[in-house]
Write an enzyme that holds these catalytic residues in place. Sequence first.
Site, mmCIF file in Angstrom:
data_model
loop_
_atom_site.group_PDB
_atom_site.id
_atom_site.type_symbol
_atom_site.label_atom_id
_atom_site.label_comp_id
_atom_site.label_asym_id
_atom_site.label_seq_id
_atom_site.Cartn_x
_atom_site.Cartn_y
_atom_site.Cartn_z
ATOM 1 N N GLN A 172 -7.388 -2.336 3.825
ATOM 2 C CA GLN A 172 -6.355 -1.499 3.222
ATOM 3 C C GLN A 172 -6.924 -0.701 2.035
ATOM 4 O O GLN A 172 -6.394 0.336 1.658
ATOM 5 C CB GLN A 172 -5.204 -2.392 2.761
ATOM 6 C CG GLN A 172 -4.082 -1.679 2.058
ATOM 7 C CD GLN A 172 -2.864 -2.567 1.917
ATOM 8 O OE1 GLN A 172 -2.229 -2.902 2.919
ATOM 9 N NE2 GLN A 172 -2.541 -2.975 0.713
ATOM 10 N N TYR A 197 -9.628 -6.874 12.264
ATOM 11 C CA TYR A 197 -8.987 -6.337 11.061
ATOM 12 C C TYR A 197 -8.974 -7.379 9.951
ATOM 13 O O TYR A 197 -8.748 -8.557 10.185
ATOM 14 C CB TYR A 197 -7.540 -5.899 11.373
ATOM 15 C CG TYR A 197 -6.823 -5.397 10.128
ATOM 16 C CD1 TYR A 197 -6.987 -4.087 9.704
ATOM 17 C CD2 TYR A 197 -6.020 -6.244 9.359
ATOM 18 C CE1 TYR A 197 -6.372 -3.626 8.545
ATOM 19 C CE2 TYR A 197 -5.400 -5.794 8.201
ATOM 20 C CZ TYR A 197 -5.577 -4.480 7.800
ATOM 21 O OH TYR A 197 -4.972 -4.032 6.659
ATOM 22 N N LYS A 235 -17.639 29.973 -28.722
ATOM 23 C CA LYS A 235 -17.909 29.249 -27.477
ATOM 24 C C LYS A 235 -17.091 29.714 -26.290
ATOM 25 O O LYS A 235 -15.906 29.985 -26.395
ATOM 26 C CB LYS A 235 -17.644 27.748 -27.661
ATOM 27 C CG LYS A 235 -18.651 27.023 -28.515
ATOM 28 C CD LYS A 235 -20.052 26.967 -27.926
ATOM 29 C CE LYS A 235 -20.164 25.950 -26.810
ATOM 30 N NZ LYS A 235 -20.040 24.575 -27.290
ATOM 31 N N SER A 293 0.828 -1.214 0.000
ATOM 32 C CA SER A 293 0.000 0.000 0.000
ATOM 33 C C SER A 293 0.861 1.263 0.000
ATOM 34 O O SER A 293 0.332 2.373 -0.035
ATOM 35 C CB SER A 293 -0.941 0.010 1.209
ATOM 36 O OG SER A 293 -0.218 -0.207 2.398
ATOM 37 N N LYS A 315 -8.199 3.411 1.797
ATOM 38 C CA LYS A 315 -7.454 4.668 1.673
ATOM 39 C C LYS A 315 -7.693 5.422 0.382
ATOM 40 O O LYS A 315 -7.943 6.630 0.402
ATOM 41 C CB LYS A 315 -5.961 4.399 1.861
ATOM 42 C CG LYS A 315 -5.697 4.080 3.291
ATOM 43 C CD LYS A 315 -4.297 3.683 3.584
ATOM 44 C CE LYS A 315 -4.287 2.916 4.872
ATOM 45 N NZ LYS A 315 -5.040 1.634 4.803
ATOM 46 N N ASN A 319 -2.318 -2.782 13.089
ATOM 47 C CA ASN A 319 -3.768 -2.611 12.994
ATOM 48 C C ASN A 319 -4.267 -1.400 13.776
ATOM 49 O O ASN A 319 -5.105 -0.643 13.301
ATOM 50 C CB ASN A 319 -4.483 -3.882 13.467
ATOM 51 C CG ASN A 319 -4.153 -5.071 12.578
ATOM 52 O OD1 ASN A 319 -3.540 -4.897 11.524
ATOM 53 N ND2 ASN A 319 -4.547 -6.258 12.999
ATOM 54 N N THR A 351 -40.257 26.418 -9.864
ATOM 55 C CA THR A 351 -40.527 25.057 -9.407
ATOM 56 C C THR A 351 -40.743 24.278 -10.704
ATOM 57 O O THR A 351 -41.275 24.841 -11.674
ATOM 58 C CB THR A 351 -41.786 24.965 -8.507
ATOM 59 O OG1 THR A 351 -42.909 25.386 -9.261
ATOM 60 C CG2 THR A 351 -41.669 25.829 -7.263
ATOM 61 N N HIS A 352 -40.304 23.028 -10.734
ATOM 62 C CA HIS A 352 -40.340 22.215 -11.962
ATOM 63 C C HIS A 352 -39.584 22.895 -13.102
ATOM 64 O O HIS A 352 -39.897 22.664 -14.271
ATOM 65 C CB HIS A 352 -41.779 21.936 -12.409
ATOM 66 C CG HIS A 352 -42.682 21.501 -11.301
ATOM 67 N ND1 HIS A 352 -42.956 20.191 -11.024
ATOM 68 C CD2 HIS A 352 -43.363 22.221 -10.358
ATOM 69 C CE1 HIS A 352 -43.774 20.109 -9.982
ATOM 70 N NE2 HIS A 352 -44.026 21.329 -9.542
ATOM 71 N N SER A 412 -13.762 26.606 -27.496
ATOM 72 C CA SER A 412 -13.871 25.407 -28.306
ATOM 73 C C SER A 412 -12.837 25.484 -29.418
ATOM 74 O O SER A 412 -12.544 26.559 -29.923
ATOM 75 C CB SER A 412 -15.283 25.344 -28.908
ATOM 76 O OG SER A 412 -15.265 24.574 -30.089
ATOM 77 N N GLU A 471 -19.073 22.416 -14.830
ATOM 78 C CA GLU A 471 -19.334 21.115 -15.475
ATOM 79 C C GLU A 471 -18.502 20.011 -14.820
ATOM 80 O O GLU A 471 -18.983 18.921 -14.533
ATOM 81 C CB GLU A 471 -18.984 21.177 -16.964
ATOM 82 C CG GLU A 471 -19.969 21.957 -17.799
ATOM 83 C CD GLU A 471 -19.508 22.032 -19.244
ATOM 84 O OE1 GLU A 471 -20.030 21.284 -20.069
ATOM 85 O OE2 GLU A 471 -18.606 22.843 -19.541
#
Length: 456
Positions: free
Chosen positions: A323, A318, A284, A24, A326, A111, A156-157, A278, A291
């Site tokens: 491991q 353990y 653009k 690791s 992480k 451990n 709303t919506h 772009s 995003e």
Amino acid sequence: MISKLWGGRFTQPTDKFVEEFTASIGFEQRLGSYDIQGSKAHAEMLGRQGIISVAEAQQIIAGLDEILSDIEAGKMEFSVALEDIHMNIEAQLIERIGAVGGKLHTGRSRNDQVAVDIRLYLRDEIDTILDYLKKMEAALIQQAEKNLDIIMPGYTHLQTAQPVLYSHHMLAYREMISRDSSRLSDLRARFNLMPLGAGALAGTTFPIDREWTAEKLGFDGVTRNSLDSVSDRDFAIEFCSFAGILMMHLSRLSEELILWSSADFNFIELSDAFCTGSSIMPQKKNPDVPELVRGKTGRVYGNLMSLLTLMKSLPLAYNKDMQEDKEPLFDTIDTIKGSLKIFAAMVVEMKVKGDNMRVAAARGFSTATDVADYCVRKGLPFRQAHEVVGKTVRYCVETGKDIPELSLDEFRQFSELIEEDIYASVTLEASVNARKATGGTAREAVERELARLKSS
Ligand code: ARG
């Protein structure tokens, strides 16, 4: 060949590929300084308790300090054969100070060592993230304060609903971020307990003083059960869950910023520093940052799923599976720190196109509810008022007019209760400013809220 710290029981060397597969060290070097912090406290405690001599403890601590400086200077060489950060540092210690270095691991196991390392590391990162969250909140508050005159459509919506202050909209996100902070503080308090002393799983035969080490390392106390101490990763899961919720919030803001910067909405302009162009379409300007943050939400959710699945059905205590905790945790931390940092900067620099927001706010019969409330104030039950305004809106649609453009006679076709004062109720300002109760969008309510935030 590097000799393994656990080599005694083995007659054959580890297969090279198995060594690489199980190591690791490749991803846990960031735990180095925390491993040393934990080891120094442990060594000092061993000396104080007479488990090793004070002189030996001092030698170990001095050796660990040297290793720490090397790690900080980028001079430490890590070896895959030594598997993980714990054994790399311990082997290095023995190489530097000789056999006495081998006394450091008395009354301890990897451990409980790894459990303490992750907690120390995560605690530090949490404090940094709490700070980033504060900056994000400040950025939203600053946007709200600076743009108090701007009225935008509330949806709303995603259909125009009622006009709201842009500041009110920004402060909605502040609420989310403030809940994120409070969730993070909660979980920090819950896990700030020290697992060292659990040993491999059952505790240790040496007369250690866990409370002393805990205090030295800034923990609020010690964990209460050795089996749980070495097998608990709830805190990492809770953290990733906090992070998932935070990213969900950022993804919602991202989505709005992306929509708002489109030519169709045209509500805001993001600073050039946060956008790209772009390679084919010269016109653009792409909102890359929101995003990407929206996209990165996926990996943070994925990390939470990884950890939940990793821990599912694991027998006590353990297991090597753990491991695998992480990389998802580290990736989550890196992702949310990056996202918060860039978002706070971007929000501060965002330019709001108040005129366009206002034009949009006036569309879509956004003050229809205000006409209904007007009729209610004149004595009509709300359900009937709703009906009256429904018919009024239908008339507007058929005649291509907007509510404020109707003549009094036109209004009165639908209810005799409507009088000249209707016009004062259907302006955008009147609609917004009528909603004065705490939590409403009226300018005075928003100003009260801003003042409260500043004084808290
Ligand atoms: N690298 C290990 C981990 O991250 C440290 C604990 C190893 N313990 C063991 N018994 N192999 O979980």
